[in-house]
Design a protein around this motif. Structure first.
Motif, mmCIF file in Angstrom:
data_model
loop_
_atom_site.group_PDB
_atom_site.id
_atom_site.type_symbol
_atom_site.label_atom_id
_atom_site.label_comp_id
_atom_site.label_asym_id
_atom_site.label_seq_id
_atom_site.Cartn_x
_atom_site.Cartn_y
_atom_site.Cartn_z
ATOM 1 N N GLU A 55 24.605 11.747 25.075
ATOM 2 C CA GLU A 55 24.722 13.361 25.160
ATOM 3 C C GLU A 55 23.323 13.451 23.651
ATOM 4 N N GLY A 56 22.319 14.414 23.970
ATOM 5 C CA GLY A 56 20.735 15.000 23.040
ATOM 6 C C GLY A 56 20.437 13.248 22.891
ATOM 7 N N HIS A 57 20.131 12.619 21.799
ATOM 8 C CA HIS A 57 19.052 11.020 21.941
ATOM 9 C C HIS A 57 20.146 10.433 21.110
ATOM 10 N N GLY A 58 21.455 10.580 21.721
ATOM 11 C CA GLY A 58 22.168 8.957 21.793
ATOM 12 C C GLY A 58 23.446 9.115 23.171
ATOM 13 N N LEU A 59 24.372 8.204 22.580
ATOM 14 C CA LEU A 59 25.419 7.830 23.556
ATOM 15 C C LEU A 59 26.629 8.702 23.054
ATOM 16 N N LEU A 60 27.252 8.818 23.869
ATOM 17 C CA LEU A 60 28.567 9.152 23.579
ATOM 18 C C LEU A 60 29.847 8.536 24.000
ATOM 19 N N PHE A 61 30.880 7.868 23.307
ATOM 20 C CA PHE A 61 31.620 7.029 24.175
ATOM 21 C C PHE A 61 33.006 8.002 23.952
ATOM 22 N N THR A 62 33.959 8.126 24.894
ATOM 23 C CA THR A 62 34.773 8.566 24.586
ATOM 24 C C THR A 62 36.610 7.656 25.179
ATOM 25 N N LEU A 63 36.927 7.422 24.511
ATOM 26 C CA LEU A 63 38.196 7.221 25.478
ATOM 27 C C LEU A 63 39.473 6.945 25.545
ATOM 28 N N TYR A 64 39.534 7.251 26.476
ATOM 29 C CA TYR A 64 41.230 7.482 28.001
ATOM 30 C C TYR A 64 42.612 6.833 28.075
ATOM 31 N N GLY A 65 43.451 6.846 27.529
ATOM 32 C CA GLY A 65 44.530 6.584 27.701
ATOM 33 C C GLY A 65 46.039 6.116 29.195
ATOM 34 N N PHE A 66 46.253 5.182 29.566
ATOM 35 C CA PHE A 66 47.181 5.583 30.568
ATOM 36 C C PHE A 66 48.076 5.096 30.199
ATOM 37 N N ALA A 67 49.439 5.526 30.988
ATOM 38 C CA ALA A 67 50.416 5.195 31.071
ATOM 39 C C ALA A 67 50.788 3.881 31.730
ATOM 40 N N ASP A 68 49.631 3.255 32.828
ATOM 41 C CA ASP A 68 49.726 2.110 33.154
ATOM 42 C C ASP A 68 48.962 2.068 33.908
ATOM 43 N N GLU A 69 48.309 1.071 34.927
ATOM 44 C CA GLU A 69 47.183 0.104 35.162
ATOM 45 C C GLU A 69 46.641 1.535 36.927
ATOM 46 N N ASP A 70 48.018 1.557 37.630
ATOM 47 C CA ASP A 70 47.360 2.695 38.516
ATOM 48 C C ASP A 70 47.032 3.590 37.732
ATOM 49 N N GLU A 71 47.378 4.661 36.840
ATOM 50 C CA GLU A 71 46.811 5.775 36.397
ATOM 51 C C GLU A 71 45.460 5.089 36.413
ATOM 52 N N ARG A 72 44.765 4.162 35.042
ATOM 53 C CA ARG A 72 43.788 3.889 34.901
ATOM 54 C C ARG A 72 43.047 3.566 36.402
ATOM 55 N N GLU A 73 42.924 2.936 37.441
ATOM 56 C CA GLU A 73 42.744 2.579 38.269
ATOM 57 C C GLU A 73 42.202 3.783 39.528
ATOM 58 N N LEU A 74 43.096 4.956 39.580
ATOM 59 C CA LEU A 74 43.477 6.161 40.130
ATOM 60 C C LEU A 74 42.081 7.714 38.888
ATOM 61 N N PHE A 75 42.203 7.054 38.037
ATOM 62 C CA PHE A 75 41.238 7.895 37.046
ATOM 63 C C PHE A 75 40.127 7.071 37.319
ATOM 64 N N GLU A 76 38.970 5.616 36.915
ATOM 65 C CA GLU A 76 38.405 5.305 37.168
ATOM 66 C C GLU A 76 37.753 5.689 38.889
ATOM 67 N N GLN A 77 38.807 5.631 39.566
ATOM 68 C CA GLN A 77 38.103 6.336 40.932
ATOM 69 C C GLN A 77 37.277 7.809 41.119
ATOM 70 N N LEU A 78 38.688 8.784 40.399
ATOM 71 C CA LEU A 78 37.938 10.079 40.416
ATOM 72 C C LEU A 78 36.503 10.191 40.165
ATOM 73 N N LEU A 79 35.951 9.065 38.930
ATOM 74 C CA LEU A 79 35.263 9.264 38.242
ATOM 75 C C LEU A 79 33.736 8.980 39.239
ATOM 76 N N THR A 80 34.634 8.554 40.489
ATOM 77 C CA THR A 80 32.916 8.118 41.160
ATOM 78 C C THR A 80 33.005 9.334 41.966
ATOM 79 N N VAL A 81 33.913 10.174 41.920
ATOM 80 C CA VAL A 81 33.623 11.702 43.691
ATOM 81 C C VAL A 81 32.330 12.761 42.543
ATOM 82 N N ASN A 82 31.280 12.835 42.944
ATOM 83 C CA ASN A 82 30.263 13.375 42.189
ATOM 84 C C ASN A 82 31.184 15.317 42.420
#
Length: 197
Positions: A55-82
């Motif tokens: 973002e602009g001239h630098g990196l933006l770090f954003t933290l996302y939190g989930f109820a369990d590992e399954d939710e986190r895994e699904l979130f990360e898989q969804l991010l691979t979809v264009n």
């Protein structure tokens, strides 16, 4: 890598919570499942993922939190979809992880399209890219969102609530076929008046 945090809930927003980690305060964007159980002053554990983007001239770090590992895994898989960014992935998790897995495995485009911001092209892309990667769906009878979910979410967002908030409220509406749409919207609104925070 930051994969799990446990802290005291300090504040709750439309799609985020703020945690006090023994003096360190962090903010994480969360799906409805986390918002539904978060209470100010009480401890909570989040399974986390850190998303970085330019973002602009630098990196933006954003933290996302989930109820369990399954939710986190699904979130990360969804991010691979264009075409699916972090906010869209959070909104999709409003369906619940089992329902989302079932919809993808059974190629139910209409279920994915009920999530605000997900059009037919994106829904088909999600199915195409993730159908063989999400793993087996253990329960064939996973509940599918009700037909009037879209109308309820649209009504709540028109009143100023975020998509994530609307989906959290929707989860508290009983699946009673005898309830009218107006009654369901009223029940969803009562969620925001409850002393959950």
């Amino acid at each position: 890598m930051l994969v799990q945090v446990r802290g005291i809930v300090e504040a709750i927003g439309k799609d985020w919570i703020r945690l006090d980690l023994s003096g360190w305060v962090i903010q994480a964007y969360v799906p409805p499942s986390v918002l539904a159980r978060a209470r100010i002053g009480e401890p909570i554990t989040l399974h986390t993922t850190l998303v970085t983007r330019m973002e602009g001239h630098g990196l933006l770090f954003t933290l996302y939190g989930f109820a369990d590992e399954d939710e986190r895994e699904l979130f990360e898989q969804l991010l691979t979809v264009n075409g699916v960014g972090p906010r869209a992935a959070l909104a999709l998790l409003g369906l619940s992880a089992p329902t989302l897995r079932a919809a993808i495995a059974q190629e139910q485009v209409d279920v994915l399209r009920r999530v605000p911001g997900i059009g037919p092209k994106t829904a088909r892309a999600i199915i195409l890219h993730l159908k063989d990667r999400i793993g087996a769906v253990s329960a064939p009878g996973v509940p599918i969102p009700r037909a009037d979910d879209t109308e309820i979410i649209a009504a709540l967002t028109a009143l100023g609530y975020s998509v994530v908030e609307a989906q959290a409220a929707l989860a508290h509406v009983p699946p009673d076929p005898n309830l009218s749409l107006e009654e369901k919207i009223r029940l969803a609104l009562s969620y925001f008046a409850s002393p959950r925070r």
